[in-house]
Design a protein around this motif. Structure first.
Motif, PDB file in Angstrom:
ATOM      1  N   ALA B  75      37.115 -14.748 112.375  1.00 22.37           N
ATOM      2  CA  ALA B  75      38.311 -15.588 112.420  1.00 22.37           C
ATOM      3  C   ALA B  75      38.740 -15.952 110.999  1.00 22.37           C
ATOM      4  O   ALA B  75      37.901 -16.071 110.097  1.00 22.37           O
ATOM      5  CB  ALA B  75      38.016 -16.849 113.219  1.00 22.37           C
ATOM      6  N   ALA B  76      40.037 -16.121 110.803  1.00 24.07           N
ATOM      7  CA  ALA B  76      40.535 -16.609 109.515  1.00 24.07           C
ATOM      8  C   ALA B  76      40.012 -18.031 109.307  1.00 24.07           C
ATOM      9  O   ALA B  76      40.005 -18.833 110.239  1.00 24.07           O
ATOM     10  CB  ALA B  76      42.052 -16.589 109.492  1.00 24.07           C
ATOM     11  N   PRO B  77      39.525 -18.342 108.098  1.00 19.99           N
ATOM     12  CA  PRO B  77      38.984 -19.689 107.868  1.00 19.99           C
ATOM     13  C   PRO B  77      40.089 -20.737 107.781  1.00 19.99           C
ATOM     14  O   PRO B  77      41.263 -20.406 107.587  1.00 19.99           O
ATOM     15  CB  PRO B  77      38.259 -19.548 106.525  1.00 19.99           C
ATOM     16  CG  PRO B  77      38.875 -18.372 105.854  1.00 19.99           C
ATOM     17  CD  PRO B  77      39.398 -17.466 106.921  1.00 19.99           C
ATOM     18  N   SER B  78      39.696 -22.002 107.915  1.00 20.64           N
ATOM     19  CA  SER B  78      40.665 -23.099 107.812  1.00 20.64           C
ATOM     20  C   SER B  78      40.704 -23.680 106.402  1.00 20.64           C
ATOM     21  O   SER B  78      41.541 -24.519 106.079  1.00 20.64           O
ATOM     22  CB  SER B  78      40.318 -24.197 108.813  1.00 20.64           C
ATOM     23  OG  SER B  78      39.015 -24.682 108.547  1.00 20.64           O
ATOM     24  N   HIS B  79      39.783 -23.239 105.562  1.00 20.94           N
ATOM     25  CA  HIS B  79      39.689 -23.701 104.168  1.00 20.94           C
ATOM     26  C   HIS B  79      39.106 -22.522 103.397  1.00 20.94           C
ATOM     27  O   HIS B  79      38.280 -21.796 103.943  1.00 20.94           O
ATOM     28  CB  HIS B  79      38.755 -24.921 104.102  1.00 20.94           C
ATOM     29  CG  HIS B  79      38.704 -25.578 102.751  1.00 20.94           C
ATOM     30  ND1 HIS B  79      39.468 -26.656 102.409  1.00 20.94           N
ATOM     31  CD2 HIS B  79      37.963 -25.291 101.644  1.00 20.94           C
ATOM     32  CE1 HIS B  79      39.209 -27.011 101.155  1.00 20.94           C
ATOM     33  NE2 HIS B  79      38.298 -26.199 100.675  1.00 20.94           N
ATOM     34  N   PRO B  80      39.496 -22.325 102.140  1.00 22.44           N
ATOM     35  CA  PRO B  80      38.911 -21.192 101.388  1.00 22.44           C
ATOM     36  C   PRO B  80      37.381 -21.264 101.387  1.00 22.44           C
ATOM     37  O   PRO B  80      36.807 -22.317 101.127  1.00 22.44           O
ATOM     38  CB  PRO B  80      39.476 -21.389  99.971  1.00 22.44           C
ATOM     39  CG  PRO B  80      40.749 -22.139 100.171  1.00 22.44           C
ATOM     40  CD  PRO B  80      40.507 -23.045 101.342  1.00 22.44           C
ATOM     41  N   LEU B  81      36.755 -20.144 101.707  1.00 21.34           N
ATOM     42  CA  LEU B  81      35.291 -20.026 101.691  1.00 21.34           C
ATOM     43  C   LEU B  81      34.913 -19.414 100.361  1.00 21.34           C
ATOM     44  O   LEU B  81      35.409 -18.332 100.013  1.00 21.34           O
ATOM     45  CB  LEU B  81      34.833 -19.131 102.851  1.00 21.34           C
ATOM     46  CG  LEU B  81      35.253 -19.610 104.244  1.00 21.34           C
ATOM     47  CD1 LEU B  81      34.907 -18.561 105.296  1.00 21.34           C
ATOM     48  CD2 LEU B  81      34.593 -20.943 104.573  1.00 21.34           C
ATOM     49  N   PHE B  82      34.073 -20.083  99.596  1.00 22.38           N
ATOM     50  CA  PHE B  82      33.810 -19.598  98.244  1.00 22.38           C
ATOM     51  C   PHE B  82      32.372 -19.790  97.812  1.00 22.38           C
ATOM     52  O   PHE B  82      31.632 -20.603  98.371  1.00 22.38           O
ATOM     53  CB  PHE B  82      34.757 -20.265  97.233  1.00 22.38           C
ATOM     54  CG  PHE B  82      34.590 -21.748  97.121  1.00 22.38           C
ATOM     55  CD1 PHE B  82      33.571 -22.286  96.346  1.00 22.38           C
ATOM     56  CD2 PHE B  82      35.447 -22.616  97.786  1.00 22.38           C
ATOM     57  CE1 PHE B  82      33.417 -23.665  96.232  1.00 22.38           C
ATOM     58  CE2 PHE B  82      35.289 -23.999  97.686  1.00 22.38           C
ATOM     59  CZ  PHE B  82      34.281 -24.519  96.909  1.00 22.38           C
ATOM     60  N   LEU B  83      32.021 -19.024  96.808  1.00 20.11           N
ATOM     61  CA  LEU B  83      30.781 -19.215  96.062  1.00 20.11           C
ATOM     62  C   LEU B  83      31.179 -19.368  94.601  1.00 20.11           C
ATOM     63  O   LEU B  83      32.328 -19.096  94.223  1.00 20.11           O
ATOM     64  CB  LEU B  83      29.864 -18.004  96.235  1.00 20.11           C
ATOM     65  CG  LEU B  83      30.510 -16.699  95.782  1.00 20.11           C
ATOM     66  CD1 LEU B  83      29.754 -16.079  94.640  1.00 20.11           C
ATOM     67  CD2 LEU B  83      30.641 -15.760  96.965  1.00 20.11           C
ATOM     68  N   ALA B 206      48.802 -20.794  95.516  1.00 26.97           N
ATOM     69  CA  ALA B 206      49.073 -22.241  95.444  1.00 26.97           C
ATOM     70  C   ALA B 206      48.198 -23.000  96.440  1.00 26.97           C
ATOM     71  O   ALA B 206      47.667 -24.083  96.130  1.00 26.97           O
ATOM     72  CB  ALA B 206      50.552 -22.531  95.699  1.00 26.97           C
ATOM     73  N   GLU B 207      48.015 -22.433  97.624  1.00 25.43           N
ATOM     74  CA  GLU B 207      47.142 -23.088  98.610  1.00 25.43           C
ATOM     75  C   GLU B 207      45.689 -23.105  98.120  1.00 25.43           C
ATOM     76  O   GLU B 207      44.979 -24.104  98.273  1.00 25.43           O
ATOM     77  CB  GLU B 207      47.225 -22.367  99.957  1.00 25.43           C
ATOM     78  CG  GLU B 207      48.545 -22.604 100.678  1.00 25.43           C
ATOM     79  CD  GLU B 207      48.763 -21.675 101.874  1.00 25.43           C
ATOM     80  OE1 GLU B 207      49.625 -22.008 102.709  1.00 25.43           O
ATOM     81  OE2 GLU B 207      48.103 -20.605 101.965  1.00 25.43           O
ATOM     82  N   GLN B 208      45.259 -22.004  97.533  1.00 26.06           N
ATOM     83  CA  GLN B 208      43.887 -21.954  97.003  1.00 26.06           C
ATOM     84  C   GLN B 208      43.665 -23.016  95.931  1.00 26.06           C
ATOM     85  O   GLN B 208      42.676 -23.749  95.951  1.00 26.06           O
ATOM     86  CB  GLN B 208      43.598 -20.574  96.394  1.00 26.06           C
ATOM     87  CG  GLN B 208      43.504 -19.454  97.412  1.00 26.06           C
ATOM     88  CD  GLN B 208      43.294 -18.114  96.733  1.00 26.06           C
ATOM     89  OE1 GLN B 208      42.394 -17.949  95.927  1.00 26.06           O
ATOM     90  NE2 GLN B 208      44.145 -17.142  97.044  1.00 26.06           N
ATOM     91  N   VAL B 209      44.588 -23.070  94.971  1.00 25.62           N
ATOM     92  CA  VAL B 209      44.418 -24.037  93.871  1.00 25.62           C
ATOM     93  C   VAL B 209      44.430 -25.461  94.424  1.00 25.62           C
ATOM     94  O   VAL B 209      43.595 -26.294  94.052  1.00 25.62           O
ATOM     95  CB  VAL B 209      45.503 -23.840  92.794  1.00 25.62           C
ATOM     96  CG1 VAL B 209      45.491 -24.984  91.783  1.00 25.62           C
ATOM     97  CG2 VAL B 209      45.305 -22.502  92.095  1.00 25.62           C
TER      98      VAL B 209
END
Lengths: 265, 265
Positions: B75-83, B206-209
Motif C-alpha cells: 500500500a502507498a504509505p501515509s507518511h514518507p518512509l525513510f532511513l 514539497a510534501e516530502q520536505v
C-alpha cells in the motif's frame, strides 16, 4: 579518569574543558586531538552544560542486552543491529525533550551507555578498537513509540527516534572508564525504573566499534548508543528522566509540558 | 536554472561555483547563502567534480513511487518512509563505489531524484516547502542487499545502505528544475535499466520536505533521496552505473573491481 564537558557561559561563550569537583578548567583546540588548557576556570554552577560532543551521527543499537533479548524472546544478533540518529537530535543535560508537533502518542525513555569515538576509524579489529574510544557517557535514547510500527511494511526506527531533542547525551565524557563494573540506572520522576549491569551486553564496546567501523567510517565525537535493557517505559509531559552511571554522572532531561512548549514558541 | 557544483583542481584546491557549458565560474562564501563570484574561471575538463554538497544527513525514502509500490504489492504509505544515511556515505560523480570489506554479496543500484535543502527548516507547511528547496540532483542510492534481512527481527536499512561510498550524488545541483516533466534514467554498463517518470511520485518534493521537516530539522545541504521505481538491479564488480535526469545531468559511478581496491589499499 578525566571528565570532559562542553558548556555555555551566561554571556553566550561556548567552550569545553575538564570538570573536577564543580570546577571547570577550560581548554582550547580539539577535544579529541591537541587540547591545551587556557588557564581560565569556571564554576559548574555558573554555566550551562551542553552535550559533551557534537556527533556527525549517533549509531543506536537495538537488542544488545541478554536480559532484554530473552524477555522479548529474540535471538541474540550476530552483528550489532542499529539505526542512525541525526546530529540535530542531540541535546545535553538539563535541556528539554520536546514532543513532536502534531504527535500526541507515547514517548519512551531508554537509559544507555554511550561510547564516544576519539579517532577516525574504518575496518579496525576488536583488539585495536579500544584505542579509538575516547570515553563513555550516559544516553537517553528517546522514542515516539506509536510511530515505530505505524506502517505495516516498514519499521520507522529513524523517524521514531530521530526527532530533534531525542538523543540526550552527557553530562560528561569519562575517559578510562571501567564499564564492566557499572550499572545503568534510569529514574522517572525520582522512581527507579531501570537498573541493569552493563556487563550483560551482547557486543562489548570494543566489538561494537570494530564491527560498526566495518559498516561505516566513525569520526571523532561520533556516539554509539549501546542499546538498553529491561525497564523501558513512557514519559508523561512534564516528567523528568535521569539516566545515571556510577563513575560518569547523571543526565537529567524533562519532557517539556505543553504549556512550556507554548511559552517557548 | 543554475548548475551549482563543487570541484577539486589538480593542486588540491577545493572550491564551488556555477557550471555553464564546460566553464566553471568559481564562487566563495556560502553556496546556500551569500555566494559571490571570485572572478576565477576553470574548465570542467581540468578539475574533478565532487559531490555538489556535503549533507549532514541523507534522508532516503522507501516506497515512494506508485509503479514500484504496485509491483511490490505494498500500500502507498501515509507518511514518507525513510532511513538515514551518514555523511561519510557520500561521494561525487566519477568516484568509485567500494565493496565493503568482508562482504561478497549482491550490491544494488537505485536511480533517484535528490532534493537539496537550501535553508534550515522545521515544521514547514507544504505551501512553504518549495522556498526551502535549493535545487535538485541525481542520486544512486546503493545497497548491500544481502544484509538487509540478515537478521529476522530487524531490517538493517541503515547498515545495508550506509556504507562509505553508498550515496552517489551529482553531478550538479540544478535550481528551478521542473521535476514534473523529467524521467530518471539508469544505465548499467550502457544498458538502460530504469526509465521512469518522476511525476509518478507518491509524495511530491514539497510534501516530502514539509512532512520530513516535522520529523527533524533539515539543514542547508541536506539531501532527500526521493526513492526509486522499478528496474532496480545488481552491479557486478567493475561495472558502471550512470543515473541521469534530463535538465540535471549524468552521474557515473563504477563499483571498483577487486584488483582496483587492492591497488588503492
Amino acid at each position: 579518569m578525566t571528565s570532559w564537558i562542553r558548556f555555555r557561559q551566561p554571556q553566550g561563550h561556548i567552550g569545553f574543558g575538564v570538570l573536577d569537583n564543580g570546577n571547570i578548567a577550560e581548554f582550547e583546540g580539539d577535544m579529541f586531538g591537541d587540547a591545551t588548557a587556557t588557564g581560565k576556570q569556571w564554576q559548574q554552577d555558573d554555566v550551562e552544560l551542553l552535550s559533551p560532543c557534537l556527533p556527525t551521527k549517533v549509531v543506536a543499537l537495538w537488542n544488545n542486552f541478554h536480559a532484554l533479548s530473552q524477555k522479548l524472546g529474540k535471538a541474540a544478533p550476530s552483528h550489532p543491529l542499529f539505526l542512525i540518529k541525526p546530529p540535530m537530535s542531540v541535546i545535553g543535560p538539563g535541556a528539554p525533550i520536546r514532543r513532536p508537533k502534531g504527535y500526541s502518542g507515547k514517548i519512551a525513555y531508554e537509559g544507555e551507555l554511550g561510547i564516544v569515538i576519539g579517532k577516525r576509524c574504518t575496518n579496525v579489529s576488536p583488539e585495536e578498537a579500544d584505542g579509538y574510544i575516547f570515553g563513555y557517557t550516559c544516553i537517553n535514547d528517546v522514542t515516539a513509540v506509536d510511530l515505530l510500527n505505524e506502517d505495516p511494511n516498514f519499521a520507522q526506527w529513524c523517524r521514531s527516534k530521530g526527532f530533534d531533542t531525542f538523543s540526550c547525551i552527557g553530562p560528561v565524557i569519562k575517559t578510562q572508564f571501567d564499564w564492566r563494573n557499572a550499572n545503568v540506572v534510569t529514574r522517572l520522576d525520582d522512581v527507579e525504573r531501570q537498573n541493569y549491569p552493563i556487563s550483560d551486553m551482547i557486543f562489548t564496546p570494543a566489538e561494537q566499534v570494530s564491527m560498526i567501523s566495518h559498516d561505516m567510517t566513525l569520526m571523532p565525537g561520533d556516539v554509539i548508543a549501546c542499546g538498553t535493557s529491561i525497564g523501558v517505559g513512557s514519559i508523561k509531559d512534564g516528567s523528568t528522566v535521569v539516566v545515571s552511571i556510577d563513575g560518569i554522572g547523571a543526565l537529567p532531561n524533562q519532557l517539556a509540558a505543553a504549556r512550556q512548549l507554548e511559552t517557548a514558541a
